[in-house]
Every structure is written in C-alpha cells, then in structure tokens.
Design a protein around this motif. Structure first.
Motif, short mmCIF file in Angstrom:
data_model
loop_
_atom_site.label_atom_id
_atom_site.label_comp_id
_atom_site.label_asym_id
_atom_site.label_seq_id
_atom_site.Cartn_x
_atom_site.Cartn_y
_atom_site.Cartn_z
N VAL A 151 -11.66 2.63 0.32
CA VAL A 151 -12.96 3.24 0.03
C VAL A 151 -12.90 4.76 0.27
O VAL A 151 -13.48 5.56 -0.49
N LYS A 152 -12.18 5.16 1.32
CA LYS A 152 -12.03 6.59 1.64
C LYS A 152 -11.00 7.28 0.75
O LYS A 152 -10.72 8.47 0.93
N GLU A 153 -10.44 6.51 -0.19
CA GLU A 153 -9.46 7.01 -1.16
C GLU A 153 -8.21 7.59 -0.48
O GLU A 153 -7.57 8.51 -0.98
N ALA A 154 -7.88 7.03 0.72
CA ALA A 154 -6.69 7.49 1.45
C ALA A 154 -5.43 6.75 0.97
O ALA A 154 -4.33 7.29 1.03
N ILE A 155 -5.60 5.50 0.54
CA ILE A 155 -4.43 4.70 0.12
C ILE A 155 -4.73 4.03 -1.22
O ILE A 155 -5.88 3.91 -1.64
N LEU A 156 -3.65 3.58 -1.87
CA LEU A 156 -3.74 2.76 -3.07
C LEU A 156 -3.09 1.42 -2.76
O LEU A 156 -2.06 1.36 -2.07
N VAL A 157 -3.68 0.35 -3.25
CA VAL A 157 -3.09 -0.99 -3.13
C VAL A 157 -2.47 -1.34 -4.48
O VAL A 157 -3.10 -1.15 -5.52
N PHE A 158 -1.22 -1.82 -4.47
CA PHE A 158 -0.58 -2.19 -5.74
C PHE A 158 0.21 -3.49 -5.56
O PHE A 158 0.48 -3.93 -4.44
N GLU A 159 0.52 -4.10 -6.68
CA GLU A 159 1.29 -5.34 -6.67
C GLU A 159 2.73 -5.03 -7.02
O GLU A 159 3.01 -4.52 -8.11
N GLN A 160 3.64 -5.34 -6.13
CA GLN A 160 5.06 -5.13 -6.41
C GLN A 160 5.69 -6.45 -6.81
O GLN A 160 5.65 -7.41 -6.05
N VAL A 161 6.25 -6.48 -7.99
CA VAL A 161 6.84 -7.72 -8.49
C VAL A 161 8.22 -7.88 -7.89
O VAL A 161 9.03 -6.96 -7.86
N LYS A 162 8.49 -9.08 -7.40
CA LYS A 162 9.80 -9.37 -6.79
C LYS A 162 10.42 -10.57 -7.46
O LYS A 162 9.77 -11.59 -7.64
N GLU A 163 11.66 -10.46 -7.85
CA GLU A 163 12.39 -11.60 -8.40
C GLU A 163 12.82 -12.47 -7.23
O GLU A 163 13.43 -12.00 -6.29
N LYS A 164 12.52 -13.78 -7.30
CA LYS A 164 12.83 -14.65 -6.16
C LYS A 164 14.32 -14.98 -6.09
O LYS A 164 14.88 -15.14 -5.03
N TYR A 165 14.95 -15.15 -7.26
CA TYR A 165 16.35 -15.57 -7.25
C TYR A 165 17.27 -14.42 -6.83
O TYR A 165 17.19 -13.32 -7.36
N GLY A 180 -0.38 -3.76 15.75
CA GLY A 180 -0.33 -4.80 16.77
C GLY A 180 -1.53 -5.73 16.75
O GLY A 180 -1.94 -6.25 17.79
N ILE A 181 -2.12 -5.92 15.56
CA ILE A 181 -3.27 -6.84 15.42
C ILE A 181 -3.00 -7.82 14.28
O ILE A 181 -2.14 -7.58 13.43
N LYS A 182 -3.77 -8.91 14.29
CA LYS A 182 -3.52 -9.97 13.30
C LYS A 182 -4.15 -9.69 11.94
O LYS A 182 -3.59 -10.01 10.91
N SER A 183 -5.35 -9.11 11.93
CA SER A 183 -6.05 -8.90 10.67
C SER A 183 -6.25 -7.42 10.41
O SER A 183 -6.86 -6.71 11.21
N VAL A 184 -5.70 -6.95 9.27
CA VAL A 184 -5.81 -5.53 8.93
C VAL A 184 -6.62 -5.31 7.65
O VAL A 184 -6.78 -4.18 7.20
N HIS A 185 -7.10 -6.41 7.06
CA HIS A 185 -7.76 -6.29 5.76
C HIS A 185 -8.99 -5.36 5.82
O HIS A 185 -9.22 -4.57 4.90
N GLY A 186 -9.77 -5.46 6.89
CA GLY A 186 -10.96 -4.61 7.03
C GLY A 186 -10.59 -3.14 7.09
O GLY A 186 -11.25 -2.29 6.46
N ILE A 187 -9.53 -2.83 7.84
CA ILE A 187 -9.09 -1.44 8.00
C ILE A 187 -8.57 -0.90 6.66
O ILE A 187 -8.92 0.23 6.25
N LEU A 188 -7.76 -1.70 5.98
CA LEU A 188 -7.20 -1.25 4.70
C LEU A 188 -8.30 -1.09 3.65
O LEU A 188 -8.25 -0.18 2.81
N ILE A 218 0.85 -1.20 0.00
CA ILE A 218 0.00 0.00 0.00
C ILE A 218 0.88 1.24 0.00
O ILE A 218 2.03 1.22 0.44
N GLN A 219 0.30 2.33 -0.53
CA GLN A 219 0.97 3.64 -0.49
C GLN A 219 -0.11 4.70 -0.29
O GLN A 219 -1.31 4.44 -0.49
N ILE A 220 0.27 5.91 0.09
CA ILE A 220 -0.69 7.00 0.23
C ILE A 220 -1.20 7.40 -1.15
O ILE A 220 -0.41 7.53 -2.10
N ASN A 221 -2.49 7.58 -1.26
CA ASN A 221 -3.07 8.06 -2.52
C ASN A 221 -2.62 9.51 -2.75
O ASN A 221 -2.86 10.38 -1.91
#
Length: 839
Positions: free
Chosen positions: A184-198, A171-179, A129-132
């Motif tokens: 929805v409030k357009e405060a953050i953007l969710v993106f996929e960061q590609v990582k090379e495993k090797y 300090g909690i286990k599940s953050v999906h609801g908060i994110l 995630i990053q700030i919108n």
C-alpha cells in the motif's frame, strides 16, 4: 505459405495471428484459447508445454491441444508467456486418450492432465517481493515502521525474498499484514516467480586438460614440479590409475567422478589447486537416476502347457484385440509374458506391463531387469518426482521401450505401443477413487491399446466377472492354464471352525488349534508361513466394558482404529488421530479393551504363541517409506523372517520357495461385506493368498478360519471351481441388474451442512429422473459412511442399459444438470462427485 503445423496460411490470415487451445490443470470443462506471440510461433506445436497466466496472478503449465487462427469471441486472448521445451512433451494420441477419459469418467480434461503429468513436469509459481524501483523513503508520504525498515534493508542486500525469508528476518510467523502495508505504501512489489520442479541429476567430473592428455612429456614435467607437493601428486596419480590416458586416450573424454577422490580420502583442496592450475579441468554432466544395466542372457524355458498357451494366444490375437489368460496361481504366466514382450520389442513396438500394487512391482522388477536391462522403465507412486520425469523422458526419447508400472503408467507418452499386459486384472486397486479422474486402469489400458492399434492380454488366476463374461461371449479371446509350473502341486485346504474351538476352549489369542499346529510344524521344518488379515492396526476399535463407549472420529462417521505400537487411535479416512485415553471419557471406567483383529494385534499374538519365530508385518503402516516393501520382501525371501503377517499386499505376486502354510484369519469379514461383489472378492482374495503356498516341490497347506464353514463358496474355492461359482453369481446379478449386465454410475453429494447436502442430493436426483434413457435410479440415501472430513454425504445410484447410446446421453445430460445446479446460489459450495464404474 505453410506454418510449422502444415497449415496453409495466406498473408491476410497471418496478420490476424495464431491462437492455441490449451489444456490447463484446473477442474473447468473447457480448453482456453491463448494468443501465440510472433516470436514463439516457430517454436510451438501440439503437445508442447507452455507457461500461461490464468486469472490475475496464477502462472500455470499448459499443454497445447490445437493451433488455429480463430480468436475467442467471449474474451480477449492473453499471450502465451513462454515455451518450456524444444519438443512436444505430450503426443496427439495422449491428448485423444485424455479426451476419452474425461468424457467416459465424467470429469474435465484439465483434471486428467493433472493426473497424467508427473508433478516434476508442472510449473509452480512462488510469491516473492522486491523493492519498488520508484520508491524513495525520503519523499514517501507514508513512513515505514521498524519492521518494514528491516525488510527493506534485507531486500537491499538480497534483491528479492520469499514470504518465508521475511518470516526469518523478522522472527515472526505471519508477515502478510506487514507486506500488505508495504505494498500500500508502494515500498515493495509482489511478483510470481515461476520455478521448474524437475531438476536433472548432475554429476561433477574431472579430466586431464587437453595439453597434458596429449603430451606425455608435459605431464612428466608436472610430476617433477609436484615432487614437493605429495598431496597433489597423490590426487594426480589416483586419476591416472583410474583413467589410463596413454593406453586408452578415449577414456580421458569421460573423465572421473569427483566423488572418487573424496571416497579415497584424498585432499579436496589439492584437487581444487590442480584444477585452478589448469592440470585438471572440472565439468558437469547430466546422469540418469537409474543404474545402467545390461540385459543378461536369460533363456526362458516353457513347459508344454505354457508353450501351447503361448501358441493359442498368438493365434487368437490375430482375430481379437483383447485376450484373457486364465492361469491358476503358480502356472507360470510371467514366462509367457516375457516371451510376448520380447517378440513385441523385437518387432519395434513399445510394451506396457500393468501391475496393481507396488508390492508386486518390487518383486517382479528384478526378474524382468535381468532380461531387459536398462531398456525397461519402472513407474509408480513411490518414485520421486525427478525419477518419474526421467522415466517419462526415457519413453519420450525411445530409450525405454518397455515399462512396468502401476495404474498411473497408462499416462506415459507412448507413441508406438504394440502390446499391453494387465496382470492380476481382477484387482480392485486398479480403480482410482480420489481425486478425479476416477478411472479403472484395466479398462483404460484396453482403450489406450485400441487407440494405438495394439493388443491387450489380461492375466489372472481369478478373473473379474466382467472379463470372464467378455471372454465367454466371444468379445475377448480366452486361454486357460490349469497346471502349476514344474513339480509344484496345488495346496491342501482345511477349514478351522472358530466357534467350535471357542466352545472347547481351544482358541488361543484368536488362533485355532489347527492353525497353531500347522504353523508349529512348518517352523520345525524351517519352512515359512503367511498370515492374511485384511485389516491393519491393532484392532478395529476399543470399547469400554462398563458403558459400551467407542471412540469415534471428530470429522467422519467411523470409529477410530486402535494402533498399539504408536499408542494412538487413527481414522483411516481423514487421518485424524488422538492418544488412547487412560479411562473412559463417558463413565470414567478404566476397563478399556481392544475389540476385533488387526495385523498389528495378530503380529503380537504370534510373537507370544511362537516366541522363537522371527515375525514381520506388511501393511500400509510398515511400508510407507520408498523401499519399505522391498526391504520386507528381501528379508522374507532370504529367510530372515519365518512368519509374515499382512493385508491384501501379500495375496498376490509373491513367489517364495519355503512358504508351505498360509492362514486366513477371518474369512467371514471378507465374505459378508455389504457389497454385491463380496462373494467374487472373497473367492479372489482367498484363492490368491492360497496360491502363495507350496510353489515348488513341497505341498502347501491353507487354513481358513471361519464361523460359517457350511458356506458353499469354500468348497468351490477348494476345488478351484471358478466356472460354477461364476454361473451361480451371474444368475443373481442378471436378476437384480448388476454388472456386467448394466453400467453403474454413483453420484455423491457432499456439503458441511447436512440439510444443504440432502436438499442438493434430492434436487439432482429428481432432475436425473427426467433424463430420457433406459435406467434404474436408486436413492438418494445417506452414504455407507455418512460423513467424511466434516462433509455429509448422500448418494444416488444409476443403473444404465448397456445397449445403444444410453450411457453417452446420460453422462452428457448429467454434466449439464450439474452445471445448472452449481450456478444456483444455495448449491455453489456443494461438491457433486460422479463415479463411473464405482465398484
């Protein structure tokens, strides 16, 4: 005008753009067409790794299979996002091999790619995630709560965070609801960061800067300046001691590893100061994870029988593509392999030596490494992702010309394979059962060799009936080795009747008197013993003596295996485990006893019977770690272990001078297993484990414990009468239509609901009956194990005529039927598993 691929392009076609058919590691039966962006068209080719978007969010690694100018008709092609390498990672021959495997084993090419590429060469996408950038807290319609503000503050400092980072911040286990709320409030953007495993292994090194390396006077001036700084002076002297730059100036280019200074307990800060002041410079290099080894000058001396066998192999391979080397245990097949490998490499070809188990690999690698040095690569599942990628790249670059590996090594990027050797070709562990592709590595290796126009040598003391049949009918060449190498003699076989010993009260802790006396005699002579029992754990199950209760897996139709060491009961199918109860859950009785024999229980019994002996156990439980096999074999080979108890891991490839006694604990369990190959497997396993005894000048002894000593197969094993045993078994197979006279396909239907699984299985079975090819259709029946991992299983067996195109036609029509059934709403969640050559 031609493009990178040698294709002629006119101006009009260039305007439409280029497209690529891409293999993606998903279980979908087709390639996907992507558009090649103009900025990438000169950097792309067949076999290149690329990044593509699949679906709405997934980012995947694809392999280019074809380049063309035809856009897809059914959808708009997405653009390729990026190219990962400046060269092809996969060659056209590999793609042909993948296509053959997908077609023959009734799976999808994406599943083959997934199995073929080391996971280090496949990209992963990780949600971040990053700030919108458009978000303004002052003007936002939706106010943020306290936890959302904390996330925003953390993002202001870090720039981007993973979901796991958010869990730590709050300090909690599940953050999906908060994110989700913040999106929805357009405060953050969710993106996929590609990582090379090797990740290549990087080494930090230091060297003298050019000024001081070339000017001795300047360096002397440095020492005068450092006279008051002894710690820095020590570091510099250490460098010059290890790298004498004025005697051998070229050594300064290679420099010295930074770790040398820390190992010598020299000051890290002083080293840092010398670098900061420009006297030393630090640089990084990529190094191999494998030690560089020069081959030793090892002379392979062949006995006369070996020389004649080698001569015959070469002659027959001029006419045949595949040859069966049928050499009894201890006959010296490895020396013949080495000679063939040396000649193939000298001729400019690559070589693959396929072994069925890692246990074999660890034992034979040291011997082969002395002959071939660093030009030999080792490839198996115990290696890390990074190590496997290095072997892959070594084959790709030509640095590695010879590979020793387990079944996955057939997928390496060979481009000029000249020889494939499959040792212990009869082994069932060459078969991949799950997941797809469910391939047989021996058969696939023969196809791989055919694609490369290479030769294949299959080696075994107890060949599979299919290979022996092909040799007898002239399809394969055949060479026999009937004498043990050197002075070694074949072992003496003896049967121990367990029932008679039990009646006479001579059976102690499941060991017959004959086996106990033989072990004691070997120990008194400081010789070693192998005990074979093909069942791990302490006992197959525990049972209540009062009511007969037996603990069963919650997810599978099997009893739980008792493991005493960890004080738990485990399912060997799904991994479920639970603690051993102190009393019977059914009746409350405390009389719970272990029933049957496992390697763990035998190990305990031996320790009680022979308290002076050093005992070790080799099974899946003791060899889970990367070097588990190696440590056990080294201990046994160096004489630190007197008695080694093991499963089928110990039946093959082991070559130890001091082993004189081999005990087979429960031959009946192998012989009376409900499988048409039971006799064949019993002959193979007992012969193979017997071959570990008396491999030098001492005659070995093999004790087989059984309740059925009158079985004819025992005499055939004792006499090494493979041919008559084969003829006897083949008559039954021909009469009842079993391989090699037919091809077998097993189709399993799995679902969490019993009735749905049964209905889907019956529907498919009826449809398969309408396929117009010569076949025998059996089933559907509930599986031998009716439920695994909460999935009910029904199976249909198809026996297909080997002639004509019956197999190809059946497989093609079967794939259409499965597609039709999966399109029906009631069967969408059903799993249909097709297993070609399942046994």
């Amino acid at each position: 005008m031609e493009n990178l691929f040698g294709e002629s392009l006119d101006h009009e076609s260039t305007a439409t753009g280029l497209f690529a058919d891409v293999i993606i590691p998903v279980p979908i039966p087709k390639l996907f067409t992507y558009k090649i962006p103009k900025n990438l068209k000169d950097d792309i080719g067949i076999g290149y790794r690329i990044i593509v978007q699949f679906g709405q969010k997934k980012i995947l690694t694809g392999i280019i299979a074809k380049v063309h100018q035809k856009p897809p008709a059914a959808y708009e092609a997405k653009p390729i996002l990026d190219v990962l390498d400046h060269h092809a990672t996969v060659n056209p021959l590999q793609i042909r091999f993948w296509s053959w495997m997908a077609e023959y084993y009734c799976c999808n090419i994406g599943e083959v790619m997934n199995a073929a590429l080391p996971s280090g060469l496949k990209l992963s996408s990780e949600s971040k995630i990053q700030i919108n950038p458009t978000f303004d807290s002052d003007t936002s319609t939706y106010p943020l709560d306290e936890r959302e503000e904390l996330i925003l503050q953390a993002l202001a400092n870090k720039g981007e965070m993973t979901f796991e980072d958010c869990q730590v911040v709050l300090g909690i286990k599940s953050v999906h609801g908060i994110l989700k709320s913040m999106v929805v409030k357009e405060a953050i953007l969710v993106f996929e960061q590609v990582k090379e495993k090797y990740n290549p292994k990087v080494e930090s090194r230091v060297r003298l800067t050019k000024r001081y390396a070339e000017d001795k006077n300047a360096l002397e001036g440095v020492f005068q300046e450092l006279s008051s700084k002894p710690k820095q002076e020590e570091v510099l002297l250490k460098y010059l001691q290890e790298v004498p730059v004025y005697k051998k100036p070229e050594l300064n280019t290679k420099g010295l590893e930074k770790s040398v200074f820390s190992e010598a307990n020299l000051s890290a800060s002083s080293l840092k100061t010398l670098i900061k002041n420009g006297i030393l410079e630090e640089y990084k290099i990529i190094i191999s994870r494998f030690e560089e080894e020069e081959p030793e000058d090892v002379e392979i001396q062949l006995s006369e029988p070996q020389y004649q066998a080698l001569k015959s192999i070469k002659e027959q391979l001029k006419e045949k593509n595949t040859l069966l080397l049928h050499g009894i245990t201890g006959s010296g097949k490895t020396e013949i392999y080495i000679t063939l490998i040396q000649e193939a490499i000298a001729g400019g070809s690559q070589v693959l030596l396929l072994l069925p188990e890692i246990a074999l690999t660890t034992h034979i690698v040291g011997r082969l490494r002395k002959v071939f040095g660093s030009s030999m690569g080792v490839f198996h599942s115990k290696y890390s992702d990074n190590e496997r990628v290095e072997v892959w790249n070594g084959v790709l670059s030509g640095k590695i010309t010879f590979v020793v590996g387990a079944r996955s090594s057939i997928f390496l990027p060979f481009d000029c394979l000249g020889l494939v050797i499959v040792d212990e070709e009869h082994e069932s562990s060459f078969k991949q059962y799950d997941p797809a592709p469910r391939f047989q590595a021996r058969d696939s290796a023969i196809m791989l060799a055919w694609l490369h126009q290479a030769k294949t040598v299959l080696g075994s003391a107890t060949p599979s009936f299919e290979s022996f049949f092909n040799a007898r009918t002239g399809k394969y060449g055949y060479v026999g080795l009937t004498q043990r190498y050197g002075e070694a003699q074949l072992p003496e076989f003896q049967l121990a009747d367990v029932l008679i010993d039990k009646k006479k009260n001579l059976l102690k802790l499941d060991f017959s008197r004959l086996l106990r006396e033989s072990i004691q005699e070997a120990l008194s002579k400081q010789e070693q013993v192998l005990i074979f029992q093909n069942r791990r754990g302490y006992a197959p199950y525990i049972s209540c003596e009062d009511c007969g209760w037996i603990p069963e897996c919650e997810h599978c139709d099997v009893s739980l295996t008792y493991h005493q060491f960890s004080e738990e009961m485990r399912c060997h199918y799904c991994g479920f485990k639970e603690k051993v109860p102190s009393s019977c859950p059914a009746c409350g009785s405390s009389k719970l006893s272990a029933v049957g024999l496992g390697t763990e229980r035998i190990e305990e019994s031996i320790s009680l019977l022979f308290p002076e002996a050093r005992v070790a156990r080799m099974d899946l439980d003791t060899t889970r770690s990367k070097y588990g096999y190696q440590r056990l074999l080294e201990d046994f080979g160096s004489g630190n272990v007197d008695i080694l108890v093991g499963t089928q891991m110990i039946t093959k490839g082991l070559d130890f001078d001091k082993v004189t006694v081999v005990g087979v604990m429960d031959a009946d369990r192998i012989l009376f297993f409900p499988d048409f190959r039971a006799g064949e497997r019993a002959f193979q396993q007992i012969t193979q484990v017997a071959g570990r005894a008396g491999r030098r000048d001492k005659k070995g002894k093999v004790i087989i414990q059984t309740r059925k000593p009158e079985q004819q197969i025992f005499n055939q094993i004792f006499q090494g009468d493979f041919k008559n045993f084969y003829l006897q078994e083949m008559a039954d197979r021909q009469r009842f239509f079993y391989p090699p006279f037919v091809k077998i396909i097993k189709v399993s239907t799995r679902h969490k609901d019993y009735k749905t699984a049964e209905k889907a299985s019956n529907s498919l079975h009826n449809l398969m009956g309408d396929i117009q090819v010569k076949k025998i259709l059996l089933g559907p029946e509930k599986g031998l194990i009716g439920k695994i991992k909460n999935q009910y299983i029904f199976e249909s067996i198809i026996k297909l005529d080997k002639g004509g195109n019956a197999q190809a036609q059946f497989k093609m029509e079967l794939q259409h039927l499965l597609t039709e059934l999966l399109a029906q709403k009631e069967f969408r969640s059903v799993r249909f598993i097709v297993d070609v050559d399942p046994y």
